[in-house]
Design a protein around this motif. Structure first.
Motif, mmCIF file in Angstrom:
data_model
loop_
_atom_site.group_PDB
_atom_site.id
_atom_site.type_symbol
_atom_site.label_atom_id
_atom_site.label_comp_id
_atom_site.label_asym_id
_atom_site.label_seq_id
_atom_site.Cartn_x
_atom_site.Cartn_y
_atom_site.Cartn_z
ATOM 1 N N ALA A 1 6.192 -1.096 -8.908
ATOM 2 C CA ALA A 1 4.884 -1.584 -9.361
ATOM 3 C C ALA A 1 4.194 -0.472 -9.931
ATOM 4 O O ALA A 1 3.403 -0.827 -10.884
ATOM 5 C CB ALA A 1 4.214 -2.341 -8.103
ATOM 6 N N ARG A 2 4.365 0.500 -9.502
ATOM 7 C CA ARG A 2 3.594 1.957 -10.002
ATOM 8 C C ARG A 2 4.136 2.100 -11.626
ATOM 9 O O ARG A 2 3.404 2.196 -12.407
ATOM 10 C CB ARG A 2 3.832 3.110 -9.184
ATOM 11 C CG ARG A 2 3.102 4.341 -9.806
ATOM 12 C CD ARG A 2 3.643 5.480 -8.550
ATOM 13 N NE ARG A 2 2.780 6.753 -8.928
ATOM 14 C CZ ARG A 2 3.409 7.735 -9.961
ATOM 15 N NH1 ARG A 2 4.588 7.383 -10.238
ATOM 16 N NH2 ARG A 2 2.837 8.816 -9.970
ATOM 17 N N CYS A 3 5.497 2.195 -11.647
ATOM 18 C CA CYS A 3 6.076 2.309 -13.146
ATOM 19 C C CYS A 3 5.419 1.138 -14.121
ATOM 20 O O CYS A 3 5.268 1.397 -15.030
ATOM 21 C CB CYS A 3 7.604 2.357 -12.940
ATOM 22 S SG CYS A 3 8.326 3.986 -12.214
ATOM 23 N N HIS A 4 5.624 -0.060 -13.407
ATOM 24 C CA HIS A 4 5.049 -1.086 -14.231
ATOM 25 C C HIS A 4 3.748 -1.019 -14.817
ATOM 26 O O HIS A 4 3.219 -1.254 -16.075
ATOM 27 C CB HIS A 4 5.368 -2.393 -13.502
ATOM 28 C CG HIS A 4 4.727 -3.601 -14.378
ATOM 29 N ND1 HIS A 4 5.701 -4.229 -15.210
ATOM 30 C CD2 HIS A 4 3.557 -4.253 -14.250
ATOM 31 C CE1 HIS A 4 5.079 -5.413 -15.532
ATOM 32 N NE2 HIS A 4 3.849 -5.400 -15.282
ATOM 33 N N SER B 1 0.917 -1.141 0.014
ATOM 34 C CA SER B 1 -0.049 0.020 0.032
ATOM 35 C C SER B 1 0.833 1.437 -0.095
ATOM 36 O O SER B 1 0.474 2.389 -0.324
ATOM 37 C CB SER B 1 -0.775 -0.096 1.335
ATOM 38 O OG SER B 1 -0.366 0.036 2.465
ATOM 39 N N LEU B 2 2.231 1.243 0.006
ATOM 40 C CA LEU B 2 3.193 2.237 0.395
ATOM 41 C C LEU B 2 3.692 2.425 -1.184
ATOM 42 O O LEU B 2 3.789 1.697 -1.910
ATOM 43 C CB LEU B 2 4.076 2.076 1.380
ATOM 44 C CG LEU B 2 3.450 2.075 2.910
ATOM 45 C CD1 LEU B 2 4.906 1.803 3.639
ATOM 46 C CD2 LEU B 2 2.682 3.378 3.003
ATOM 47 N N PRO B 3 4.124 3.686 -1.544
ATOM 48 C CA PRO B 3 4.789 3.998 -2.755
ATOM 49 C C PRO B 3 6.019 3.288 -2.943
ATOM 50 O O PRO B 3 6.702 3.068 -1.766
ATOM 51 C CB PRO B 3 4.998 5.736 -2.454
ATOM 52 C CG PRO B 3 3.967 6.167 -1.669
ATOM 53 C CD PRO B 3 3.851 5.116 -0.639
ATOM 54 N N GLY B 4 6.485 3.106 -3.849
ATOM 55 C CA GLY B 4 7.624 2.186 -4.121
ATOM 56 C C GLY B 4 7.660 0.811 -4.103
ATOM 57 O O GLY B 4 8.928 -0.037 -3.915
ATOM 58 N N PHE B 5 6.405 0.087 -3.860
ATOM 59 C CA PHE B 5 6.470 -1.349 -4.022
ATOM 60 C C PHE B 5 7.035 -2.161 -4.818
ATOM 61 O O PHE B 5 6.854 -1.584 -5.953
ATOM 62 C CB PHE B 5 5.061 -1.676 -3.358
ATOM 63 C CG PHE B 5 5.026 -3.152 -2.976
ATOM 64 C CD1 PHE B 5 5.405 -3.953 -2.084
ATOM 65 C CD2 PHE B 5 4.250 -3.894 -4.283
ATOM 66 C CE1 PHE B 5 5.257 -5.112 -1.759
ATOM 67 C CE2 PHE B 5 4.143 -5.177 -4.117
ATOM 68 C CZ PHE B 5 4.746 -6.027 -3.011
ATOM 69 N N PHE B 6 7.891 -3.048 -4.711
ATOM 70 C CA PHE B 6 8.490 -3.953 -5.575
ATOM 71 C C PHE B 6 8.111 -5.197 -5.191
ATOM 72 O O PHE B 6 8.433 -5.740 -4.113
ATOM 73 C CB PHE B 6 9.884 -3.684 -5.763
ATOM 74 C CG PHE B 6 10.728 -4.724 -6.399
ATOM 75 C CD1 PHE B 6 10.390 -4.849 -7.819
ATOM 76 C CD2 PHE B 6 11.684 -5.491 -5.665
ATOM 77 C CE1 PHE B 6 11.061 -5.969 -8.358
ATOM 78 C CE2 PHE B 6 12.524 -6.542 -6.452
ATOM 79 C CZ PHE B 6 12.250 -6.464 -7.975
ATOM 80 N N SER B 7 7.641 -6.247 -6.044
ATOM 81 C CA SER B 7 7.286 -7.443 -5.829
ATOM 82 C C SER B 7 8.652 -8.374 -6.291
ATOM 83 O O SER B 7 9.088 -8.484 -7.266
ATOM 84 C CB SER B 7 6.151 -8.128 -6.459
ATOM 85 O OG SER B 7 5.830 -9.300 -6.257
ATOM 86 N N LEU B 8 9.403 -8.860 -5.171
ATOM 87 C CA LEU B 8 10.494 -10.132 -5.622
ATOM 88 C C LEU B 8 10.193 -11.102 -6.507
ATOM 89 O O LEU B 8 9.044 -11.682 -6.249
ATOM 90 C CB LEU B 8 11.094 -10.320 -4.394
ATOM 91 C CG LEU B 8 11.957 -9.253 -3.513
ATOM 92 C CD1 LEU B 8 12.176 -9.699 -2.294
ATOM 93 C CD2 LEU B 8 13.164 -8.875 -4.432
#
Length: 592
Positions: free
Chosen positions: A161-164, A96-103
């Motif tokens: 995830a936002r950029c994706h 839910s926070l900015p910059g989240f990245f799923s490994l």
């Protein structure tokens, strides 16, 4: 002064002056290399044969190390890892926070191996296929040869995830996280650096949208550069070392203007005069470039000029309003410079795509640095008050086309539910008004005396944006601004009335007029010299312009009217008195 800039903006400090790790500690590995640094499962055979036997030891010899296993419990992304698309700090702890990245999930080394083709001569192949034991190449190759035929995994750019979501779908993945994004103030972050008389040479690229020049031009940054230049100009004349920040005006999205009817020299002079009007007469521009990043117009000349002005150690800052096209332009510059690999900056038609300062490496050569900065939030633009869906209607994505009205005194023109232009006084019989805005925004021409009814019945429905009548009051107070215009010819527009974030009215007349422009309080509206002098060959008629929004709103209104009529008829039928059963029987007996 530099220390102050570092305190004000930590991301800027990380880029300009990265701190090396201590000598007695190994350098930290990037987060994407966690999986690739696993130890080899077995020692090399040659090293085993050439190495001397181990000395005798009273302790029992160690057992050989088993093959490494990839743990499913992967660590969170390092806090120093920045997204190459938007510049925000990446994290894998909270979606839910900015910059989240799923490994990525761990996979077997041979997960890309394909099944062998089935032929008619193969016997007993069904059991092997069902068990999954038959792989391509196992019939004729050994284990080592089959492993050598597998292709290596391609190096892909890892983004948040936002950029994706922006790259592949053009939308923000989690809109509820947008208010949590950090704000960026270029003057606070890089202002002390530009005002300092020492240090590397600074070059600021002032980006402005060709379709919304006055609304997107970074006036505050241009004034800062002009003030710093004036402060150190006297020292520079006397030979003292002085850092004179230079400014380069870049007009982006040139392909949105009707280029066949425009002269590059005229646009060049017009943009220069508008920049001086916005920043003041003290602004000294080192150059002006008209570019289109999507079509590659003027990108090569801009790159050569930037390399010449920045020198071998200069810092180049790309500054502009949100959705002005900074990332798109820098990606085009990177492609033009022949940089290895594909550009990584995220491009999307969504305001505020870049979230932090990003350094673009390998473009300027030597030790010069090129920085992409987050878009500046201009509160005087209409787009800053609109929702995502409303911004899609206002955004200009194709070459602009004129829509011209010939109107008289006492009439008005609406641009959606955002702007209304009233013709209040005229010294001639009529006036030509050309609307330059997105073709998705519907227009309406009618009498000024019916303006109150238009706001009540059609704003948010036939006249969008705003979308929905509830949104009208949320945009602010409806205020009036007066403009006195004059012209010497009927054949060309002489004056523009520009609305920040929307477009402009082109006014053509031979005489004088008093115009009243209504819009929401706080929106910047300016009168300027005409940019495009032409008007449409076929004039618009009174009423609503033909558009999808108007037709949908009309059909919805007709359905509501039909529903009301049906309900009224049903209520009237139910209100009639029921006939007497005995009279019905009597009539039936007579008929019999």
């Amino acid at each position: 002064m530099l220390s102050r800039a570092r305190r004000l903006h930590p991301a800027l400090c990380r880029i300009l002056c990265p701190t090396p790790p201590p000598a007695h500690h190994p350098a930290p590995l990037p987060h994407w290399s966690v999986l690739s640094q696993t130890p080899k499962p077995f020692p090399l055979l040659r090293r085993h044969l050439l190495s001397p036997p181990p000395p005798p030891s009273p302790t029992p010899p160690e057992k050989s190390r088993p093959p490494a296993k990839v743990s499913s419990d992967l660590p969170a992304v390092n806090s120093n890892g920045l997204c190459p698309g938007c510049g925000i700090v990446m994290q894998s702890a909270d979606p839910s926070l900015p910059g989240f990245f799923s490994l990525p999930s761990p996979k077997s080394p041979d997960y890309r191996a394909r099944l062998a083709p089935v032929t008619a001569d193969d016997t007993g192949i069904s059991a092997s296929l069902k068990s999954g034991q038959l792989r391509e190449g196992q019939g004729s190759l050994g284990v080592g040869e089959a492993a050598a035929t597998t292709t290596n995994k391609e190096n892909k750019v890892v983004v948040c995830a936002r950029c994706h979501s922006l790259r592949h779908y053009g939308v923000v993945k989690r809109p509820e996280a947008e208010p949590l994004l950090p704000d960026f103030d270029f003057i606070a972050a890089a202002g002390p650096r530009l005002a300092s008389p020492s240090g590397a040479r600074s070059l600021v690229l002032l980006l402005a949208d060709a379709s919304d020049f006055d609304g997107s031009f970074p006036r505050a940054v241009a004034r800062l550069v002009a003030a710093a230049g004036e402060a150190h100009h006297a020292d520079w004349k006397h030979g003292a070392p002085a850092n004179l920040p230079r400014a380069l005006l870049v007009v982006t999205k040139l392909d949105l203007l009707p280029t066949p009817s425009l002269s590059p020299d005229d646009v060049h002079a017009w943009a220069h005069s508008r920049a001086r009007a916005g920043a003041g007469a003290d602004l000294r521009l080192a150059g002006l470039h008209l570019v289109s990043a999507t079509r590659g117009w003027g990108v090569r000349d801009l790159l050569d000029h930037v390399r010449q002005l920045s020198g071998p150690r200069g810092n180049v800052w790309a500054v502009g309003a949100r959705n002005v096209g900074k990332s798109t332009l820098l990606n085009a510059i990177a492609r033009c410079s022949g940089i290895e690999g594909r550009p990584t900056l995220t491009e999307a038609p969504v305001p505020g795509t870049t979230l932090d300062v990003i350094q673009v490496d390998g473009v300027l050569g030597s030790q010069a640095k090129l920085f992409d900065t987050p878009g500046l939030l201009h509160g005087h633009q209409l787009t800053s008050r609109l929702t995502r869906e409303e911004q899609k209607l206002v955004r200009v994505s194709k070459e602009m086309r004129p829509r011209t009205f010939r109107i008289k005194i006492g009439q008005c023109v609406h641009i959606g539910g955002l702007v209304r232009l009233d013709i209040e006084e005229l010294t001639v019989g009529s006036i030509y008004v050309t609307v330059w805005a997105s073709p998705l925004v519907p227009l309406h021409m009618g009498k000024t005396e019916n303006a109150a009814m238009m706001i009540k019945d059609h704003f948010g429905l036939q006249l969008q944006p705003p979308i929905g009548q509830d949104r009208v009051n949320e945009l602010g107070k409806w205020v009036r601004k007066e403009f006195k215009v004059s012209g010497n010819s009927w054949d060309a527009n002489s004056t523009d009335i520009a609305i920040a974030g929307l477009g402009w009215f082109g006014i053509g007349l031979k005489g004088e007029a008093v115009l009243g422009l209504w819009t929401y309080d706080g929106v910047d509206v300016v009168a300027r010299n005409s940019l495009v002098h032409e008007r449409a060959t076929i004039f618009e008629e009174a009423g609503f312009t033909v558009s999808k929004i108007v037709s949908q709103a009309d059909s919805m209104a007709n359905r509501l009217k039909n529903t009301k009529k049906t309900n009224k008829k049903g209520n009237k039928a139910n209100s009639f008195p029921s006939p007497d059963p005995e009279s019905l029987n009597h009539d039936a007996a007579i008929d019999a």
